[in-house]
Motif scaffolding. Structure first.
Motif, PDB file in Angstrom:
ATOM      1  N   LEU A   1       0.824  -1.216   0.000  1.00  0.00           N
ATOM      2  CA  LEU A   1       0.000   0.000   0.000  1.00  0.00           C
ATOM      3  C   LEU A   1       0.858   1.266   0.000  1.00  0.00           C
ATOM      4  N   ILE A   2       1.917   1.264   0.801  1.00  0.00           N
ATOM      5  CA  ILE A   2       2.792   2.447   0.861  1.00  0.00           C
ATOM      6  C   ILE A   2       3.478   2.677  -0.482  1.00  0.00           C
ATOM      7  N   THR A   3       3.906   1.599  -1.126  1.00  0.00           N
ATOM      8  CA  THR A   3       4.567   1.739  -2.422  1.00  0.00           C
ATOM      9  C   THR A   3       3.600   2.257  -3.477  1.00  0.00           C
ATOM     10  N   VAL A   4       2.378   1.744  -3.473  1.00  0.00           N
ATOM     11  CA  VAL A   4       1.366   2.227  -4.420  1.00  0.00           C
ATOM     12  C   VAL A   4       1.030   3.695  -4.143  1.00  0.00           C
ATOM     13  N   ARG A   5       0.929   4.051  -2.871  1.00  0.00           N
ATOM     14  CA  ARG A   5       0.522   5.411  -2.495  1.00  0.00           C
ATOM     15  C   ARG A   5       1.604   6.448  -2.791  1.00  0.00           C
ATOM     16  N   PHE A   6       2.842   6.149  -2.415  1.00  0.00           N
ATOM     17  CA  PHE A   6       3.891   7.159  -2.504  1.00  0.00           C
ATOM     18  C   PHE A   6       4.887   6.896  -3.633  1.00  0.00           C
ATOM     19  N   GLY A   7       4.898   5.670  -4.146  1.00  0.00           N
ATOM     20  CA  GLY A   7       5.829   5.346  -5.214  1.00  0.00           C
ATOM     21  C   GLY A   7       5.144   5.338  -6.564  1.00  0.00           C
ATOM     22  N   SER A   8       4.850   4.141  -7.063  1.00  0.00           N
ATOM     23  CA  SER A   8       4.180   4.014  -8.355  1.00  0.00           C
ATOM     24  C   SER A   8       3.429   2.692  -8.396  1.00  0.00           C
ATOM     25  N   GLN A   9       2.481   2.603  -9.303  1.00  0.00           N
ATOM     26  CA  GLN A   9       1.709   1.366  -9.440  1.00  0.00           C
ATOM     27  C   GLN A   9       2.597   0.206  -9.876  1.00  0.00           C
ATOM     28  N   SER A  10       3.547   0.481 -10.772  1.00  0.00           N
ATOM     29  CA  SER A  10       4.404  -0.598 -11.263  1.00  0.00           C
ATOM     30  C   SER A  10       5.252  -1.174 -10.142  1.00  0.00           C
ATOM     31  N   ARG A  11       5.809  -0.316  -9.306  1.00  0.00           N
ATOM     32  CA  ARG A  11       6.609  -0.819  -8.186  1.00  0.00           C
ATOM     33  C   ARG A  11       5.740  -1.579  -7.195  1.00  0.00           C
ATOM     34  N   GLY A  12       4.565  -1.035  -6.933  1.00  0.00           N
ATOM     35  CA  GLY A  12       3.658  -1.719  -6.012  1.00  0.00           C
ATOM     36  C   GLY A  12       3.267  -3.089  -6.516  1.00  0.00           C
ATOM     37  N   LEU A  13       3.078  -3.201  -7.846  1.00  0.00           N
ATOM     38  CA  LEU A  13       2.711  -4.497  -8.434  1.00  0.00           C
ATOM     39  C   LEU A  13       3.855  -5.496  -8.313  1.00  0.00           C
ATOM     40  N   ILE A  14       5.091  -5.043  -8.528  1.00  0.00           N
ATOM     41  CA  ILE A  14       6.249  -5.938  -8.407  1.00  0.00           C
ATOM     42  C   ILE A  14       6.361  -6.476  -6.983  1.00  0.00           C
ATOM     43  N   ILE A  15       6.219  -5.590  -6.002  1.00  0.00           N
ATOM     44  CA  ILE A  15       6.300  -6.017  -4.602  1.00  0.00           C
ATOM     45  C   ILE A  15       5.155  -6.966  -4.266  1.00  0.00           C
ATOM     46  N   ALA A  16       3.964  -6.665  -4.775  1.00  0.00           N
ATOM     47  CA  ALA A  16       2.801  -7.524  -4.511  1.00  0.00           C
ATOM     48  C   ALA A  16       3.009  -8.928  -5.068  1.00  0.00           C
ATOM     49  N   ILE A  17       3.585  -9.028  -6.259  1.00  0.00           N
ATOM     50  CA  ILE A  17       3.825 -10.345  -6.868  1.00  0.00           C
ATOM     51  C   ILE A  17       4.848 -11.131  -6.056  1.00  0.00           C
ATOM     52  N   CYS A  18       5.943 -10.476  -5.676  1.00  0.00           N
ATOM     53  CA  CYS A  18       6.994 -11.168  -4.913  1.00  0.00           C
ATOM     54  C   CYS A  18       6.469 -11.641  -3.558  1.00  0.00           C
ATOM     55  N   LEU A  19       5.801 -10.760  -2.834  1.00  0.00           N
ATOM     56  CA  LEU A  19       5.296 -11.127  -1.512  1.00  0.00           C
ATOM     57  C   LEU A  19       4.164 -12.143  -1.612  1.00  0.00           C
ATOM     58  N   GLY A  20       3.288 -11.960  -2.581  1.00  0.00           N
ATOM     59  CA  GLY A  20       2.177 -12.900  -2.738  1.00  0.00           C
ATOM     60  C   GLY A  20       2.657 -14.291  -3.064  1.00  0.00           C
TER      61      GLY A  20
ATOM     62  N   ALA B   1      -5.971  -0.676  -6.134  1.00  0.00           N
ATOM     63  CA  ALA B   1      -5.632   0.441  -5.246  1.00  0.00           C
ATOM     64  C   ALA B   1      -4.966   1.575  -6.009  1.00  0.00           C
ATOM     65  N   GLY B   2      -4.205   1.214  -7.055  1.00  0.00           N
ATOM     66  CA  GLY B   2      -3.515   2.243  -7.825  1.00  0.00           C
ATOM     67  C   GLY B   2      -4.445   3.190  -8.553  1.00  0.00           C
ATOM     68  N   LEU B   3      -5.693   2.783  -8.768  1.00  0.00           N
ATOM     69  CA  LEU B   3      -6.654   3.660  -9.442  1.00  0.00           C
ATOM     70  C   LEU B   3      -7.065   4.844  -8.580  1.00  0.00           C
ATOM     71  N   PHE B   4      -6.776   4.780  -7.268  1.00  0.00           N
ATOM     72  CA  PHE B   4      -7.259   5.813  -6.348  1.00  0.00           C
ATOM     73  C   PHE B   4      -6.110   6.583  -5.692  1.00  0.00           C
ATOM     74  N   THR B   5      -4.913   6.537  -6.319  1.00  0.00           N
ATOM     75  CA  THR B   5      -3.763   7.244  -5.736  1.00  0.00           C
ATOM     76  C   THR B   5      -3.949   8.755  -5.705  1.00  0.00           C
ATOM     77  N   SER B   6      -4.761   9.282  -6.608  1.00  0.00           N
ATOM     78  CA  SER B   6      -4.962  10.731  -6.651  1.00  0.00           C
ATOM     79  C   SER B   6      -5.994  11.217  -5.641  1.00  0.00           C
ATOM     80  N   ILE B   7      -6.644  10.288  -4.938  1.00  0.00           N
ATOM     81  CA  ILE B   7      -7.704  10.685  -3.998  1.00  0.00           C
ATOM     82  C   ILE B   7      -7.151  10.787  -2.580  1.00  0.00           C
ATOM     83  N   SER B   8      -6.882   9.642  -1.936  1.00  0.00           N
ATOM     84  CA  SER B   8      -6.384   9.672  -0.560  1.00  0.00           C
ATOM     85  C   SER B   8      -5.889   8.294  -0.155  1.00  0.00           C
ATOM     86  N   SER B   9      -5.181   8.255   0.972  1.00  0.00           N
ATOM     87  CA  SER B   9      -4.710   6.977   1.509  1.00  0.00           C
ATOM     88  C   SER B   9      -5.882   6.092   1.900  1.00  0.00           C
TER      89      SER B   9
END
Length: 684
Positions: free
Chosen positions: A205-224, A248-256
């Motif tokens: 969630l932190i990576t998607v929120r403050f980083g980027s969707q692509s990075r968040g997806l990579i972390i999600a795949i590895c951890l999952g 979650a990445g679709l709502f990065t422009s709204i809020s945490s």
């Protein structure tokens, strides 16, 4: 003395505690990995960690793994894994003893042999069928693969994360290693809820929120994946985490809160689809807890996280027009500063002979001319940027990642392709950077860009270093020169041959007035300043104005220098002659020659002088011959006859023979300094 002793004791305690903490970390890591297993009960990860540990840490890794296997494994499995730990520790000791730790295949081999040998012994003892042997082999391969990931993670330079230069392969290995550790911790549960899985979701969630969707997806795949294979019926976590991260990445422009809610709702869908009862409910609870934690993070912490992910966001992308313009103007400023320093040094040397006061009115006029000169220089740079049709951002990014692997972190990388499809690469870094100009770096750049490049060139300016790599041109120049000093050891002529790092070869002869030391000073000043300005990227006309002004203010006595220049485009063969008071030159084509004689004024006499110019096109084998007036004074007919019948081998021999001929046919009492350059266009 007592204060110093107390300070030493305090520092020694800190050092001991720091070293103990490092060893404790390795103990804990191997301890946790000893019960990090995959479906089927295989848990060789702690053994893999032992093999990649350094000589200071491998005993602590072995101790942590041994304790873990004894505590968490049953009977024969505990004996088997403990035996594997001993074998791995001995193998690692041997690797460290022979200082072969940097070879990645050695830890992999030790891991494989440790697990396969103990597995086969156990299979034989139990009288297992062929399927059990296959499982032992599979577990050994798993240990081998884990060693690969752990080795890359341990040896990657985390400093590169700050510069966004960590290679993708190292990033993946680091994530896989962290995932294996969290998978081990996932067995610690409170009412079925795993703190390790909460931490994993929070990281996504932190990576998607403050980083980027692509990075968040990579972390999600590895951890999952790591958490999914750690227990039965949990493989759905791979798809659940990955898809939820996308949602979650679709709502990065709204809020945490919006990000957390969308992730949790997506997890509800997967939990219902998996239909695993209490485990599905716990997975939803874990996602809710992680979402709440992210929403409640204090502002101070979120700002630090945001700063990390956005570091460098205010800098223009590599190769952008704005950034390249800033870089070039910085070097332009440096070149002007060098001109100023050169003029001051020359003036101080003149003043050593006696106090000389310059004419105030003349100085004011020359100072006014400088504003026009600077304007022309900026126009030259603007013209060059206009020629830059494309800035290759993709290649610039690849080069930055490649340099990161060598611990080189440049401030800016520009990959420029002009309208003629010529590529030029400019890399700006600190002057303290080591290894940037090595042949290996040039070869790596050539592989990335898919082009053949010339040897790289460096230009130092204060605290900065500019590395320039240009595409190998179609032609190159074979040249030679010869000189004769008419008075003493100082020649009044200065000869320079420079490559401007933009595909041009430039030849300069500067002839100072008279002969001896003063003439040598004027000639060296004219050629030196002109070559520096041309190398910095300025045009001939604007550079001449600066050189002219510098000679005008050098002293109150008459001071002048002729400037004879030839600029050859090594991609097309186009040759431009620029003359300021210089004698004729010759263009030799197919054993016939053409004279290039242009009327102009030398630099240092009057304000506002300009180059006389002529352009021609050279083919392979064509030559240009440039001479100072000490040679041309012997007579045009003599030189023409000699050049017509001269059949010397190379440019260097030809230049020397022309000089010898001129010396032999000149009056010794009135002989002037002599210089000659012969340059031939050849295939690149």
């Amino acid at each position: 003395m007592q204060v110093k002793e107390k300070f030493k004791i305090k520092n020694s305690y800190k050092f001991i505690l720091k070293e103990f903490a490092k060893r404790a970390v390795w103990f804990v890591l191997s301890f946790v990995l000893s019960f990090s297993s995959v479906v089927g009960g295989s848990c060789p990860f702690a053994i893999s960690l032992i093999t990649v540990s350094s000589k200071e840490n491998f005993l602590f890794s072995a101790a942590g793994a041994g304790v873990g296997y004894i505590v968490f494994c049953d009977g024969t499995d505990a004996v088997r894994y403990f035996s594997a730990v001993l074998i791995a520790a001995l193998g690692t000791f041997a690797i460290n003893l022979f200082n072969a730790k940097k070879e990645i295949y050695l830890p992999m081999l030790v891991s494989f042999l440790s697990v396969i040998s103990t597995g086969i012994v156990m299979n034989i003892r139990n009288g297992d069928v062929i399927g059990a042997y296959a499982l032992s082999f599979g577990e050994s391969v798993l240990a081998l693969g884990a060693s690969f990931f752990f080795f890359r993670a341990v040896h990657c330079n985390l400093k590169r994360l700050k510069y966004k230069a960590l290679p993708v392969a190292d990033t993946t290995c680091l994530l896989v290693s962290v995932s294996a550790f969290l998978a081990g911790l996932s067995f610690i549960e409170i009412k079925g809820v795993s703190p390790a899985r909460i931490i994993s979701i929070l990281a996504i969630l932190i990576t998607v929120r403050f980083g980027s969707q692509s990075r968040g997806l990579i972390i999600a795949i590895c951890l999952g994946f790591a958490l999914g294979i750690s227990r039965e019926n949990s493989m759905f976590l791979l798809g659940a985490y990955a898809f939820s991260a996308l949602a979650a990445g679709l709502f990065t422009s709204i809020s945490s809160m919006a990000i957390g809610i969308s992730f949790s709702l997506s997890m509800v869908f997967f939990a219902v689809a998996a239909n695993l009862g209490a485990f599905s409910v716990c997975c939803v609870i874990e996602s809710v807890i992680a979402s709440v934690i992210m929403t409640l993070l204090p502002e101070v912490l979120t700002e630090k996280i945001s700063d990390y992910f956005e570091s460098g966001a205010d800098i223009a992308p590599d190769g952008s027009l704005r950034q390249s313009l800033v870089v070039r103007l910085r070097f332009a400023s440096s070149a002007l500063a060098q001109v100023s320093e050169s003029v001051r040094d020359v003036r101080e040397r003149i003043n050593e002979l006696g106090r000389i006061e310059p004419m105030e009115s003349e100085l004011r006029m020359v100072a006014a001319d400088q504003f026009f000169s600077i304007s022309d220089m900026l126009e030259d740079l603007a013209f060059e940027f206009d020629d830059a049709e494309i800035f290759d951002f993709k290649s610039a990014g690849k080069i930055r990642r490649m340099l990161g692997e060598y611990d080189i972190y440049p401030e800016n990388i520009s990959v420029i392709i002009d309208k003629f499809d010529r590529m030029r690469i400019e890399i700006l870094a600190s002057s303290k950077t080591k290894g940037l100009d090595s042949p290996r770096i040039k070869n790596e750049i050539a592989k990335i860009c898919g082009r053949d490049f010339e040897k790289s060139r460096t230009n130092l300016s204060g605290s900065n270093l500019m590395l320039t790599v240009i595409e190998r041109p179609n032609f190159k120049m074979s040249f030679g020169f010869a000189q004769y000093c008419a008075e003493g050891k100082l020649c009044g002529d200065t000869v320079k041959a420079i490559n401007d790092s933009r595909g041009h070869m430039i030849f300069i002869i500067s002839d100072g007035m008279g002969k001896g030391g003063r003439a040598a000073l004027d000639g060296a000043m004219g050629a030196g300043l002109l070559s520096k300005l041309l190398s910095a990227g300025f045009g001939f006309d604007s550079s001449l104005k600066v050189v002219n002004s510098a000679l005008l203010v050098k002293s109150s006595e008459e001071s002048l220098a002729t400037l004879d220049c030839a600029c050859v485009d090594l991609f097309t063969g186009k040759c431009e002659f620029f003359k300021a008071g210089a004698p004729r030159s010759y263009i030799v084509k197919n054993n016939s020659f053409t004279k290039c004689e242009l009327s102009s004024m030398p630099a240092g006499i009057l304000r506002g002088i300009e180059f006389a110019k002529r352009t021609t096109v050279l083919n392979v084998g064509d030559e240009i011959i440039m001479m100072s007036d000490g040679i041309t004074d012997i007579g045009e007919d003599l030189i023409d006859d000699f050049l017509r019948y001269d059949d010397s081998d190379g440019p260097n021999d030809r230049a020397q023979e022309i000089l010898d001929f001129a010396v032999a046919h000149s009056d010794a009492r009135h002989r002037d300094d002599m210089s000659v350059i012969v340059a031939k266009l050849i295939k690149g």
